[in-house]
Design a protein around this motif. Structure first.
Motif, PDB file in Angstrom:
ATOM      1  N   GLU A 199       1.689  10.222  -0.002  1.00  0.00           N
ATOM      2  CA  GLU A 199       1.563   9.406  -1.172  1.00  0.00           C
ATOM      3  C   GLU A 199       0.866   8.011  -0.349  1.00  0.00           C
ATOM      4  N   PHE A 200       1.434   7.807   0.872  1.00  0.00           N
ATOM      5  CA  PHE A 200       0.722   6.640   1.726  1.00  0.00           C
ATOM      6  C   PHE A 200      -0.854   6.782   1.752  1.00  0.00           C
ATOM      7  N   GLU A 201      -1.148   7.999   2.315  1.00  0.00           N
ATOM      8  CA  GLU A 201      -2.550   8.189   2.602  1.00  0.00           C
ATOM      9  C   GLU A 201      -3.318   7.983   1.134  1.00  0.00           C
ATOM     10  N   GLU A 202      -2.977   8.455   0.034  1.00  0.00           N
ATOM     11  CA  GLU A 202      -3.504   8.363  -1.084  1.00  0.00           C
ATOM     12  C   GLU A 202      -3.803   7.161  -1.460  1.00  0.00           C
ATOM     13  N   ALA A 203      -2.871   6.394  -1.453  1.00  0.00           N
ATOM     14  CA  ALA A 203      -3.043   4.787  -1.740  1.00  0.00           C
ATOM     15  C   ALA A 203      -3.788   4.303  -0.921  1.00  0.00           C
ATOM     16  N   ALA A 204      -3.723   4.364   0.459  1.00  0.00           N
ATOM     17  CA  ALA A 204      -4.439   3.574   1.306  1.00  0.00           C
ATOM     18  C   ALA A 204      -5.974   3.859   1.159  1.00  0.00           C
ATOM     19  N   PHE A 205      -6.286   5.238   1.234  1.00  0.00           N
ATOM     20  CA  PHE A 205      -7.703   5.580   1.161  1.00  0.00           C
ATOM     21  C   PHE A 205      -8.278   5.140  -0.085  1.00  0.00           C
ATOM     22  N   ALA A 206      -7.732   4.654  -1.359  1.00  0.00           N
ATOM     23  CA  ALA A 206      -8.059   4.352  -2.518  1.00  0.00           C
ATOM     24  C   ALA A 206      -8.241   2.844  -2.442  1.00  0.00           C
ATOM     25  N   LEU A 207      -7.796   2.191  -1.463  1.00  0.00           N
ATOM     26  CA  LEU A 207      -7.717   0.590  -1.435  1.00  0.00           C
ATOM     27  C   LEU A 207      -9.060   0.123  -1.090  1.00  0.00           C
ATOM     28  N   GLU A 208      -9.557  -0.970  -1.802  1.00  0.00           N
ATOM     29  CA  GLU A 208     -10.863  -1.733  -1.037  1.00  0.00           C
ATOM     30  C   GLU A 208     -10.242  -2.511   0.196  1.00  0.00           C
ATOM     31  N   LYS A 209     -11.197  -2.962   1.103  1.00  0.00           N
ATOM     32  CA  LYS A 209     -10.789  -3.841   2.128  1.00  0.00           C
ATOM     33  C   LYS A 209     -10.146  -4.889   1.778  1.00  0.00           C
ATOM     34  N   ASN A 210      -9.069  -5.345   2.666  1.00  0.00           N
ATOM     35  CA  ASN A 210      -8.469  -6.749   2.481  1.00  0.00           C
ATOM     36  C   ASN A 210      -7.767  -6.978   1.002  1.00  0.00           C
ATOM     37  N   VAL A 211      -7.488  -6.151   0.339  1.00  0.00           N
ATOM     38  CA  VAL A 211      -6.770  -6.136  -0.873  1.00  0.00           C
ATOM     39  C   VAL A 211      -5.231  -5.534  -0.486  1.00  0.00           C
ATOM     40  N   ILE A 212      -4.032  -6.256  -0.989  1.00  0.00           N
ATOM     41  CA  ILE A 212      -2.826  -5.869  -0.913  1.00  0.00           C
ATOM     42  C   ILE A 212      -2.436  -5.132  -2.143  1.00  0.00           C
ATOM     43  N   SER A 213      -1.712  -3.587  -1.576  1.00  0.00           N
ATOM     44  CA  SER A 213      -1.209  -2.799  -2.496  1.00  0.00           C
ATOM     45  C   SER A 213      -0.304  -3.277  -3.572  1.00  0.00           C
ATOM     46  N   GLU A 214      -0.268  -2.358  -4.436  1.00  0.00           N
ATOM     47  CA  GLU A 214       1.194  -2.299  -4.998  1.00  0.00           C
ATOM     48  C   GLU A 214       2.064  -1.776  -4.133  1.00  0.00           C
ATOM     49  N   PRO A 215       3.487  -1.725  -4.560  1.00  0.00           N
ATOM     50  CA  PRO A 215       4.317  -0.983  -3.690  1.00  0.00           C
ATOM     51  C   PRO A 215       4.196   0.682  -3.958  1.00  0.00           C
ATOM     52  N   VAL A 216       4.161   1.114  -2.713  1.00  0.00           N
ATOM     53  CA  VAL A 216       3.722   2.720  -2.547  1.00  0.00           C
ATOM     54  C   VAL A 216       5.258   3.383  -1.970  1.00  0.00           C
ATOM     55  N   GLN A 217       5.795   4.352  -2.837  1.00  0.00           N
ATOM     56  CA  GLN A 217       6.915   5.033  -2.298  1.00  0.00           C
ATOM     57  C   GLN A 217       6.644   6.318  -1.781  1.00  0.00           C
ATOM     58  N   SER A 218       7.258   6.485  -0.458  1.00  0.00           N
ATOM     59  CA  SER A 218       7.096   7.643   0.001  1.00  0.00           C
ATOM     60  C   SER A 218       8.683   8.161   0.551  1.00  0.00           C
ATOM     61  N   GLN A 219       8.523   9.187   1.288  1.00  0.00           N
ATOM     62  CA  GLN A 219       9.920   9.375   2.027  1.00  0.00           C
ATOM     63  C   GLN A 219      10.666   8.413   2.665  1.00  0.00           C
ATOM     64  N   HIS A 220       9.967   7.453   3.271  1.00  0.00           N
ATOM     65  CA  HIS A 220      10.398   6.545   4.172  1.00  0.00           C
ATOM     66  C   HIS A 220      10.801   5.273   3.704  1.00  0.00           C
ATOM     67  N   GLY A 221      10.461   5.038   2.231  1.00  0.00           N
ATOM     68  CA  GLY A 221      10.660   3.875   1.659  1.00  0.00           C
ATOM     69  C   GLY A 221       9.495   3.413   0.957  1.00  0.00           C
ATOM     70  N   PHE A 222       9.206   2.086   0.648  1.00  0.00           N
ATOM     71  CA  PHE A 222       8.354   1.457  -0.163  1.00  0.00           C
ATOM     72  C   PHE A 222       7.478   0.648   0.800  1.00  0.00           C
ATOM     73  N   HIS A 223       6.212   1.087   0.625  1.00  0.00           N
ATOM     74  CA  HIS A 223       5.043   0.412   1.544  1.00  0.00           C
ATOM     75  C   HIS A 223       4.110  -0.618   0.840  1.00  0.00           C
ATOM     76  N   ILE A 224       3.950  -1.505   1.555  1.00  0.00           N
ATOM     77  CA  ILE A 224       3.178  -2.631   1.092  1.00  0.00           C
ATOM     78  C   ILE A 224       1.714  -2.571   1.930  1.00  0.00           C
ATOM     79  N   ILE A 225       0.521  -1.955   1.663  1.00  0.00           N
ATOM     80  CA  ILE A 225      -0.445  -1.632   2.453  1.00  0.00           C
ATOM     81  C   ILE A 225      -1.737  -2.610   2.321  1.00  0.00           C
ATOM     82  N   GLU A 226      -2.205  -2.861   3.635  1.00  0.00           N
ATOM     83  CA  GLU A 226      -3.498  -3.623   3.376  1.00  0.00           C
ATOM     84  C   GLU A 226      -4.512  -2.951   4.263  1.00  0.00           C
ATOM     85  N   VAL A 227      -5.795  -2.425   3.867  1.00  0.00           N
ATOM     86  CA  VAL A 227      -6.777  -1.875   4.606  1.00  0.00           C
ATOM     87  C   VAL A 227      -7.509  -2.951   5.237  1.00  0.00           C
ATOM     88  N   THR A 228      -7.879  -2.929   6.451  1.00  0.00           N
ATOM     89  CA  THR A 228      -8.635  -4.220   6.956  1.00  0.00           C
ATOM     90  C   THR A 228      -9.916  -3.813   7.377  1.00  0.00           C
TER      91      THR A 228
END
Length: 309
Positions: A199-228
């Motif tokens: 779940e994390f991988e799919e969301a992260a690789f789909a992000l454009e650089k320097n964009v803050i993601s929507e909440p991404v749920q995985s087995q670990h909890g909810f992630h807010i991701i930024e690809v730099t």
């Protein structure tokens, strides 16, 4: 940071214990003086032995028996150190310090880990097709950071604060449930596909650089991701082949076999323990060496569908 396969984390302390017992034949040598009394090398050795003696002795013997059969070069240790520094970036010093290492003692830890890996994978096979598939997964990499929280409401709050311009590292330290975030500020470094949960991988690789993601749920909890940053690795398949082959072997290896292998090597080494306080330190290994090998149960037919896996 990698962990040793046999899960011993006392390498830094063991170095000190080994130094106490080996650097001088005279254990009465005074290593510190004060108005309230002196401390001898033997005082330090006895104190350390009483607290971590068995585990330290085990670790030293594991290193000796593995080193007697497998070779780890300075070049290999330096290469792994370089890779860890690149992975952790400016957080490297803080991370190893948190674990009780200096750079020199951390290199000793890496040497032991590499010895264990060689023992673990020597009988594991991988195919050319598997290695090529692995290369395709990792040739495109991203550099990302994240904040991990327990619920979606907090994740949305984190996203809002980041979009308002708050410092990412400070937000990660305040909110993240990931212990490492206190040192890393949520930085994950460079990674390719297959390194993170799906779940994390799919969301992260789909992000454009320097964009803050929507909440991404995985087995670990909810992630807010930024690809730099994003990059395609410069190394060709041939350049990466040996490294990827090793990674695949480690993924396939059964870590439970390493204890048995090390145990048999210890038994063959005919170890005679002269210190009475450490007489039983290797019992778990010698018992494992004498235990009969367990027969594998026949594999059950896999009836799950692709969507269930």
């Amino acid at each position: 940071m990698k962990k040793t396969v046999l899960s011993f984390t006392l390498a830094a302390s063991v170095l000190a214990l080994g130094a106490c017992s080996n650097d001088s034949a005279d254990n009465s040598e005074v290593i510190a003086t004060s108005k309230v009394g002196d401390i001898t090398q033997n005082d330090l050795y006895e104190e350390m032995k009483s607290s971590i003696g068995d585990q330290a002795f085990q670790l030293l013997m594991i290193e000796k028996v593995l080193d007697s059969k497998y070779d780890v070069s300075k070049k290999e240790v330096d290469a792994q150190l370089k890779a860890d520094k690149e992975q952790l970036g400016e957080n490297f010093e803080a991370m190893i310090a948190q674990q009780g290492y200096t750079e020199e003692s951390y290199k000793k830890y890496l040497e032991l880990n590499l010895l264990q890996e060689k023992a673990l994978i020597e009988d594991v096979d991988v195919t050319e097709e598997e290695v090529k598939a692995k290369y395709e997964n990792i040739k495109n990499e991203i550099n990302a950071r994240h904040v991990l929280v327990a619920d979606e409401e907090t994740a949305k709050k984190v996203k809002s604060e980041l979009e308002s311009g708050k410092d990412f590292a400070e937000v990660a330290k305040e909110y993240s449930t990931e212990p490492a975030a206190q040192q890393s500020g949520g930085e994950l470094g460079w990674f390719g596909k297959g390194a993170m949960v799906p779940e994390f991988e799919e969301a992260a690789f789909a992000l454009e650089k320097n964009v803050i993601s929507e909440p991404v749920q995985s087995q670990h909890g909810f992630h807010i991701i930024e690809v730099t940053d994003k990059r395609t690795i410069k190394e060709s398949y041939e350049d990466k082949k040996a490294e990827l082959e090793k990674q695949l072997k480690l993924e396939k290896a059964d870590t439970s076999t390493l204890l048995t292998k090390v145990a048999k090597m210890m038994k063959d080494a005919d170890i005679k323990i002269k210190d009475e306080d450490l007489k039983t330190a290797l019992d778990q290994f010698l018992t494992a060496a004498d235990a009969p090998a367990e027969k594998e149960a026949p594999a059950e037919e896999d009836t799950t569908t692709d969507s269930e896996k």
